[in-house]
Design an enzyme around this catalytic site. Structure first.
Site, PDB file in Angstrom:
ATOM      1  CG  ASN A  92     -10.310   3.483  -3.742  1.00 25.24           C
ATOM      2  OD1 ASN A  92      -9.612   4.214  -3.032  1.00 25.24           O
ATOM      3  ND2 ASN A  92      -9.887   3.023  -4.904  1.00 25.24           N
ATOM      4  N   GLY A 133     -11.409  -2.139 -11.097  1.00 28.19           N
ATOM      5  CA  GLY A 133     -12.133  -3.363 -11.389  1.00 28.19           C
ATOM      6  C   GLY A 133     -12.339  -3.552 -12.885  1.00 28.19           C
ATOM      7  CE  LYS A 169      -3.580   2.698   1.147  1.00 21.51           C
ATOM      8  NZ  LYS A 169      -4.542   2.972   0.072  1.00 21.51           N
ATOM      9  CB  THR A 176     -10.775  -4.251  -7.822  1.00 16.63           C
ATOM     10  OG1 THR A 176     -10.246  -2.919  -7.752  1.00 16.63           O
ATOM     11  CG2 THR A 176     -12.205  -4.243  -7.336  1.00 16.63           C
ATOM     12  CB  CYS A 196      -0.596  12.043  -4.495  1.00 17.35           C
ATOM     13  SG  CYS A 196      -0.084  10.361  -4.282  1.00 17.35           S
ATOM     14  CG  LEU A 250      -2.796   7.748  -0.533  1.00 14.65           C
ATOM     15  CD1 LEU A 250      -1.911   8.855  -1.082  1.00 14.65           C
ATOM     16  CD2 LEU A 250      -2.263   6.398  -0.983  1.00 14.65           C
ATOM     17  CB  ILE A 293      -8.478   4.625   0.852  1.00 19.88           C
ATOM     18  CG1 ILE A 293      -9.193   3.489   0.127  1.00 19.88           C
ATOM     19  CG2 ILE A 293      -7.928   4.169   2.205  1.00 19.88           C
ATOM     20  CD1 ILE A 293     -10.324   2.852   0.841  1.00 19.88           C
TER      21      ILE A 293
HETATM   22  C1  LIG Z   1      -9.227   0.268  -2.359  1.00 18.94           C
HETATM   23  C2  LIG Z   1      -8.115   0.619  -3.290  1.00 18.94           C
HETATM   24  C3  LIG Z   1      -6.968   1.238  -2.796  1.00 18.94           C
HETATM   25  C4  LIG Z   1      -5.922   1.571  -3.650  1.00 18.94           C
HETATM   26  N1  LIG Z   1      -4.804   2.166  -3.126  1.00 18.94           N
HETATM   27  C5  LIG Z   1      -3.763   2.466  -3.949  1.00 18.94           C
HETATM   28  C6  LIG Z   1      -2.572   3.013  -3.428  1.00 18.94           C
HETATM   29  O1  LIG Z   1      -2.413   3.222  -2.221  1.00 18.94           O
HETATM   30  N2  LIG Z   1      -1.563   3.308  -4.289  1.00 18.94           N
HETATM   31  C7  LIG Z   1      -1.656   3.068  -5.629  1.00 18.94           C
HETATM   32  O2  LIG Z   1      -0.702   3.338  -6.355  1.00 18.94           O
HETATM   33  N3  LIG Z   1      -2.777   2.533  -6.147  1.00 18.94           N
HETATM   34  C8  LIG Z   1      -3.823   2.224  -5.341  1.00 18.94           C
HETATM   35  N4  LIG Z   1      -4.963   1.661  -5.884  1.00 18.94           N
HETATM   36  C9  LIG Z   1      -5.019   1.406  -7.324  1.00 18.94           C
HETATM   37  C10 LIG Z   1      -4.652  -0.033  -7.646  1.00 18.94           C
HETATM   38  O3  LIG Z   1      -3.339  -0.332  -7.246  1.00 18.94           O
HETATM   39  C11 LIG Z   1      -4.798  -0.321  -9.143  1.00 18.94           C
HETATM   40  O4  LIG Z   1      -3.897   0.499  -9.865  1.00 18.94           O
HETATM   41  C12 LIG Z   1      -6.189  -0.042  -9.669  1.00 18.94           C
HETATM   42  O5  LIG Z   1      -7.156  -0.361  -8.716  1.00 18.94           O
HETATM   43  C13 LIG Z   1      -6.498  -0.801 -10.963  1.00 18.94           C
HETATM   44  O6  LIG Z   1      -6.374  -2.200 -10.792  1.00 18.94           O
HETATM   45  P1  LIG Z   1      -7.603  -3.164 -10.377  1.00 18.94           P
HETATM   46  O7  LIG Z   1      -8.731  -2.843 -11.298  1.00 18.94           O
HETATM   47  O8  LIG Z   1      -7.071  -4.551 -10.537  1.00 18.94           O
HETATM   48  O9  LIG Z   1      -7.945  -2.845  -8.964  1.00 18.94           O
HETATM   49  C14 LIG Z   1      -6.023   1.309  -5.036  1.00 18.94           C
HETATM   50  C15 LIG Z   1      -7.172   0.678  -5.517  1.00 18.94           C
HETATM   51  C16 LIG Z   1      -8.210   0.329  -4.682  1.00 18.94           C
HETATM   52  C17 LIG Z   1      -9.410  -0.331  -5.247  1.00 18.94           C
END
Ligand SMILES: Cc1cc2nc3c(=O)[nH]c(=O)nc-3n(C[C@H](O)[C@H](O)[C@H](O)COP(=O)(O)O)c2cc1C
Ligand SMILES: Cc1cc2nc3c(=O)[nH]c(=O)nc-3n(C[C@H](O)[C@H](O)[C@H](O)COP(=O)(O)OP(=O)(O)OC[C@H]3O[C@@H](n4cnc5c(N)ncnc54)[C@H](O)[C@@H]3O)c2cc1C
Ligand code: FES
Lengths: 407, 284
Positions: free
Chosen positions: A87, A237, A63, A287, A148, A91, A89
């Protein structure tokens, strides 16, 4: 928990999965396996380790960590959307020192490969984190989350501006150990993602993580206000998968050699294969882990199977394959035979006429297990006036002849 | 330590506004404690609903032909619970559990009070049973908006030392809220512990009443969860630690059961300015 620590080795080799060389690399970082977690979707690996052996993954991407402890945004922090979620969150995290002492220490002791994701709200903050990480060991690479808001630029997201993105990457590159690979994580919320890709690579990024979430919004129609306390949030997702595949494809077209960690909506091995074929060297599963805690390892297993079914002996052969596909005949025909009930290709050949239409149906037995499908298949290209020989063994009333080799 | 398995639906029965699903769940009954929950994935492998839904563990049986079964109580809220309530015998569900931190049981035989709102009672049958096995007196207050939203009245009558029902519309038991009758119940039984599950507003009020009566309270909270296993940070709420510091903690792994006096109920849905890591407010 008392799972035995299993030594690192190609994950492809287990009783259920076919023997495929799944090793890959992200620049200088060699990986035994191509599936990683996505930052923010696996915390620091500890929770997922209760569902599968995390050392069997390519690596754990932690994370995004900031310099200081951070409480994040108020709830609600998420909203489910069609085939995805939003989302916000903010950070939330314990800050760099606590992260190094607890999470990183645990992961290292556990024997996992580690990519540390870092985030900052100013170039200065990224610099401080990089300086500190320079003297920390036990991790393999850094992923720079540049999605960010920059507090020094009215909250403009670094990743959406090539210069700002490059500034951050350059600052990090300068302050971390020169041997540590630095991946820049790109946002899809830009007009031309290759502009940002070029900018961060010029600034010293050794690879690219593609993509972060796409900015989205949901209005709760009962409460008649934004569903998230943070108003807008990141969409992730399967809903964003086509966007992510497109971004990987565009970057690979523009930069044939840059290492790419692809992600965005990967839920199955075939989804992962799309990214690999589009040019990713490895992939992250995010996701989908919320939907199925074993998703990362399942995707890895399914990917090996999918590669095997397509005749690839190694993952490496498949990387960027779709870009080269116009030079290679379509593999599909190797798995199909002519359906004689709907046409009479043999008769047409006797006529000496060119075949313009062939009805096909699946037949598993045509694929030669030992060779990549692409080799087996040249048949279709030759489908012209003459070479109907090759279809001989499909004609009902003729004795089968072997398919000629290396056609 | 949670397990993930493909559970076959053995039976679906209606109970008022709820559906009770019986599932095969080998290995889970031995692990499940009162207050644990499970998550269920929605709509099959190609589903557009990516997030699992959380349900309290209602009953478990560790023996029998199926090598262990587990029951959950489902109230229809939206499309996920609607889909789940339409499951039939032999359907297969992907379940993960048991998850979260369960209720803590007293060592001594002290009188206890259980307060349950709506389907919140689902978690309380196992709890009442185990408390009574330890020789505790267990008074139960069950409440809902209307009679059909009460779950398991008859069963709770058997499981408790005494049962009091309230409904908002007076269709069953006393008209009013659980918190109207709770002070009297605590006074009478001289309860040392109050256990509660239900909507957040109810929990907040119960925690306050318990505190006034110098009873220790344990509340099972309900926050929207994306992962249910502690990896996403969506399910947080402000909780005061033993060190007096407020942190945004994950209700799926550090909860769902919290000490009522530790949750900052009025600040749920915010980041209190004194919380660990809260943004520093700049003077303008
Ligand atoms: C709940 C959540 C928290 C995430 N936190 C971060 C993060 O702290 N840093 C980051 O670079 N990406 C973060 N992402 C993005 C994911 O790493 C990823 O790039 C993005 O969700 C696309 O991939 P996915 O569709 O497989 O989730 C977050 C995604 C989700 C859903
Ligand atoms: C620890 C815990 C235990 C629970 N136990 C039970 C139980 O025993 N019986 C029961 O009927 N319900 C229980 N719930 C509530 C149940 O999870 C929600 O009703 C359900 O998630 C709603 O899903 P939906 O698709 O029908 O609603 P939608 O509104 O379509 O859901 C959309 C999204 O919001 C989330 N969500 C919506 N409402 C809630 C809610 N109240 N709590 C948490 N997430 C929500 C969903 O998970 C989903 O991701 C529990 C919730 C938690 C957190
Ligand atoms: S629901 Fe993901 S951390 Fe609690």
């Amino acid at each position: 928990m008392s799972r035995a620590i299993i030594g690192r080795g190609p994950i492809g080799v287990t009783s259920e999965t076919p023997r495929i060389d799944m090793s890959t690399s992200l620049g200088a970082m060699q990986l035994d396996a191509p599936v990683l977690t996505a930052s923010g979707c696996a915390a620091s690996g500890r929770e997922l380790d209760e569902f599968f052996d995390i050392t069997h993954l390519g690596a754990i991407v932690t994370k995004s960590i900031m310099m200081h402890p951070r409480a994040g945004r108020p709830t609600p922090r998420m909203a489910e959307t069609p085939s995805g979620m939003l989302n916000s969150i903010g950070l939330q995290g314990p800050g760099l020192d606590a992260f190094i002492e607890t999470d990183l220490a645990w992961l290292e002791q556990r024997g996992a490969r580690i990519i540390v994701s870092i985030a900052g709200s100013s170039v200065e903050e990224y610099v401080k984190i990089a300086q500190k990480l320079r003297y920390v060991s036990g991790f393999d690479a850094i992923e720079v989350n540049i999605s960010c808001p920059n507090v020094e630029d009215r909250g403009q997201v670094f990743a959406c501006n090539p210069e700002a993105a490059a500034q951050v990457v350059q600052a990090v590159r300068r302050h971390v150990d020169q041997h540590t690979p630095v991946l820049a994580k790109l946002s899809p919320d830009v007009t031309d993602i290759t502009d940002v890709a070029h900018a961060v690579v010029r600034a010293g990024a050794s690879g690219l993580s593609v993509i972060n979430t796409a900015l989205g919004m949901v209005i709760d129609v009962d409460r008649m206000r934004p569903a998230l306390a943070g108003v807008m949030g990141g969409l992730s997702g399967p809903a964003i998968r086509p966007i992510a595949v497109r971004c990987v494809w565009q970057i690979r077209e523009a930069m044939p050699n840059i290492p790419i960690l692809g992600m965005g909506g990967i839920r199955t091995g075939l989804d992962a294969l799309q990214f690999i074929l589009a040019g990713a060297n490895a992939v992250s599963v995010g996701t989908a882990t919320f939907n199925d805690p074993s998703a990362p390892i399942r995707v890895q297993r399914e990917l090996a199977q999918a590669l095997h079914e397509r005749g690839f002996a190694s993952l490496q052969e498949a990387i960027s394959f779709a870009h080269r596909a116009h030079d290679v005949p379509e593999p599909l025909l190797a798995q199909f035979t002519v359906d004689e009930s709907d046409g009479d290709p043999d008769g047409a050949n006797e006529d000496g006429k060119e075949i313009t239409e062939i009805v096909v149906r699946p037949a598993d037995d045509v694929v030669d297990e030992d060779r990549p499908v692409a080799e087996v298949v040249q048949i279709r290209r030759d489908t012209g006036t003459e070479p109907f020989d090759q279809y001989k063994d499909w004609a009902a009333d003729q004795a089968p002849e072997p398919v000629p080799d290396g056609q | 330590m949670p397990i993930q398995l493909r559970a076959e639906v053995l039976d679906v029965r209606k109970a008022g506004a709820y559906s009770v699903l019986s599932l095969t769940a080998a290995g889970m009954p031995e692990l499940a404690r009162p207050g644990h929950f499970v998550t269920v994935s929605m709509g099959g492998e190609e589903s557009s609903m990516m997030l699992r839904r959380a349900f309290a563990v209602y009953q478990v049986k560790s023996r029998g032909v199926y090598g262990g079964t587990l029951e959950i109580v489902v109230g229809v809220e939206g499309k996920g619970t609607q889909w789940l309530s339409e499951r039939r015998r032999h359907d297969v569900l992907d379940i993960v559990g048991p998850l979260g931190r369960p209720f803590i049981l007293p060592k001594e035989r002290v009188p206890c009070v259980i307060v349950a709102g709506g389907y919140g009672s689902a978690a309380m049958f196992m709890l009442a049973e185990q408390l009574r096995d330890r020789g505790c007196r267990v008074d139960v207050v069950m409440g809902a908006s209307t009679e059909s939203k009460l779950f398991g009245v008859l069963e709770m009558k058997r499981a408790s030392s005494k049962l009091i029902i309230t409904t908002d519309d007076g269709s069953a038991g006393e008209r009013g809220r659980v918190t109207d009758v709770l002070p009297g119940v605590i006074d009478k039984s001289e309860a040392a512990v109050v256990y509660a599950a239900g909507p957040m507003g109810m929990l907040s009020a119960v925690a306050a009443i318990a505190a006034e009566h110098r009873a220790y309270s344990q509340c099972s909270v309900e926050e929207a969860m994306a992962c249910g296993i502690g990896v996403c940070m969506t399910c947080v709420l402000p909780v005061v630690g033993a060190d007096g510091v407020t942190r945004m903690v994950r209700s799926c792994v550090e909860g769902p059961v919290f000490r009522g006096d530790r949750v900052r109920w009025d600040d749920v849905g915010t980041i209190p300015s004194d919380a660990f890591g809260a943004p520093v407010v700049e003077a303008s």
